[in-house]
Design an enzyme around this catalytic site. Sequence first.
Site, PDB file in Angstrom:
ATOM      1  N   GLU A 154       0.821  -1.216   0.000  1.00 30.22           N
ATOM      2  CA  GLU A 154       0.000   0.000   0.000  1.00 30.22           C
ATOM      3  C   GLU A 154       0.855   1.266   0.000  1.00 30.22           C
ATOM      4  O   GLU A 154       0.404   2.316  -0.451  1.00 30.22           O
ATOM      5  CB  GLU A 154      -0.968  -0.021   1.178  1.00 30.22           C
ATOM      6  CG  GLU A 154      -1.948  -1.175   1.036  1.00 30.22           C
ATOM      7  CD  GLU A 154      -3.277  -0.959   1.714  1.00 30.22           C
ATOM      8  OE1 GLU A 154      -3.299  -0.257   2.737  1.00 30.22           O
ATOM      9  OE2 GLU A 154      -4.276  -1.500   1.214  1.00 30.22           O
ATOM     10  N   THR A 187      -4.659 -11.405  -1.272  1.00 28.57           N
ATOM     11  CA  THR A 187      -4.836 -10.794  -2.597  1.00 28.57           C
ATOM     12  C   THR A 187      -3.912  -9.593  -2.846  1.00 28.57           C
ATOM     13  O   THR A 187      -3.814  -9.123  -3.975  1.00 28.57           O
ATOM     14  CB  THR A 187      -6.306 -10.360  -2.811  1.00 28.57           C
ATOM     15  OG1 THR A 187      -6.742  -9.668  -1.653  1.00 28.57           O
ATOM     16  CG2 THR A 187      -7.183 -11.558  -3.066  1.00 28.57           C
ATOM     17  N   HIS A 188      -3.248  -9.099  -1.801  1.00 25.80           N
ATOM     18  CA  HIS A 188      -2.276  -8.015  -2.013  1.00 25.80           C
ATOM     19  C   HIS A 188      -0.927  -8.527  -2.535  1.00 25.80           C
ATOM     20  O   HIS A 188      -0.177  -7.779  -3.146  1.00 25.80           O
ATOM     21  CB  HIS A 188      -1.991  -7.279  -0.696  1.00 25.80           C
ATOM     22  CG  HIS A 188      -2.900  -6.123  -0.434  1.00 25.80           C
ATOM     23  ND1 HIS A 188      -4.163  -6.280   0.064  1.00 25.80           N
ATOM     24  CD2 HIS A 188      -2.729  -4.794  -0.595  1.00 25.80           C
ATOM     25  CE1 HIS A 188      -4.724  -5.093   0.204  1.00 25.80           C
ATOM     26  NE2 HIS A 188      -3.875  -4.172  -0.185  1.00 25.80           N
TER      27      HIS A 188
END
Lengths: 269, 269
Positions: A154, A187-188
């Site tokens: 992120e 899923t990251h």
Amino acid sequence: MDLRDKPIGIFDSGVGGLTVVKQIQKLLPNEDLVYFGDTARVPYGTKSKEAIIRFSIQNAAFLLKSNIKFLVVACNSSSSYALPSLRRLFKIPIIGVIKPVVKQAVSSTANGCIGIIGTRATVSSLEYPKQIKRLRSDLKVKQAACPLFVPLAEEGWMRHKVTRQVALEYLSGFKRERIDTLILGCTHYPLLKSVIKDVMGKSVRLMDSAYYTALEIKSVLQQKDLSAKRKRAGTCKFFVSDEPEKFAKIGKGFLGRNLKSIKEGSADV
Amino acid sequence: MDLRDKPIGIFDSGVGGLTVVKQIQKLLPNEDLVYFGDTARVPYGTKSKEAIIRFSIQNAAFLLKSNIKFLVVACNSSSSYALPSLRRLFKIPIIGVIKPVVKQAVSSTANGCIGIIGTRATVSSLEYPKQIKRLRSDLKVKQAACPLFVPLAEEGWMRHKVTRQVALEYLSGFKRERIDTLILGCTHYPLLKSVIKDVMGKSVRLMDSAYYTALEIKSVLQQKDLSAKRKRAGTCKFFVSDEPEKFAKIGKGFLGRNLKSIKEGSADV
């Protein structure tokens, strides 16, 4: 409306589930989709089983208001803990992201050693090892929680030297165990694929759930005669519980194209 | 019951606000405290202004059920965005963690250059620079968001080489600007003090909010004649929205002693 032309609902704790949306749109271009990202409560992977189940039920209930015919739990932490509760409560077919990739990993390992990386919640649930052992009890399975991978992805540090160092630390156990297949159980993590690949070496195959989950959806829709009958291209509506602009910006990287029609919705019921 | 013997309420997005609790207990040993950590929705620093305000109102409403006489917003992200809304809604005195440390930093800087580190939400709000400029418009202020510091602290990597590298990256701008005072604008950051100190050098003074916030609470309680009248030692009740065991374990490091009486509560109203 024909039940078969109703949308497929997909939820994730945030933006990562869009990798699944991308694969569904490739494989099932006529299906309408409704996506919910619980960006107000993200991440799930650091929360308790009870919280993850509560949030998952609320997310499913939110999607059911869009009259969905099928539910995809595109979050590994939710898939680890919430599927039994969701299936007890809701009548539509529900699938998670663990079983499809597990099937594939079990059939593709050559030396019988499979590694799994995921959030603390996913790893603590032992859901991956349980499902692998159920298919083939002779396989060797090793897990590692990688809590810093999501914040690093992120932060946009996909190829940063810090990310490489963190990966070296988290993945060192796998190198000793000589696994030949590594499941990216969050899923990251596909965003960090190049660093993970570098650290693990070329002989280790990395597998993520998105493609295999889409294949499984296609197969279940066919089995249950639920595939869309209309001929036009499917649409996709996006709902998030916080920050639609940020979702659009980060989501583009996951989906591989611009996101239209993002609305704010609340999963609190 | 005498209004003055009612408890002080404190909330944070998670465990970090316990640093404030620790200082209150030192300075005001007779006060009863009620703490709420919103561990189900942590972190706040990556969420939107609107979500932070909504969560803060819910947290305050939850604490008001314990009949508090005073509210301490022990989260920097909430203090950045939610104080005006909270003061509009609730009648009791409310203070945040920004103003007390800002006053101190402004009076202690020698060269007039102050740095602030915090979450993305805190930094984007510009609340620190605004409050500093309001007191002394001639000061130079520089901010940096450090989104990886919270996950690194929660991973327990307080003195890890990765943490040092991340700090070098985030703090490089401050070294060029020759700040002499650095405000740790997030209640998690004091855990990384030794790495931050190493990177910034001995000439830079690190300031965190906990002690100055407790001083401010003491002063406001006296002004408003709200200090506890009873003589016995104060008690402290803890509520969290998720994972009381994990809160107890990590909280010990923040509070410097064992936590008793942790209950689960929900701030969803």
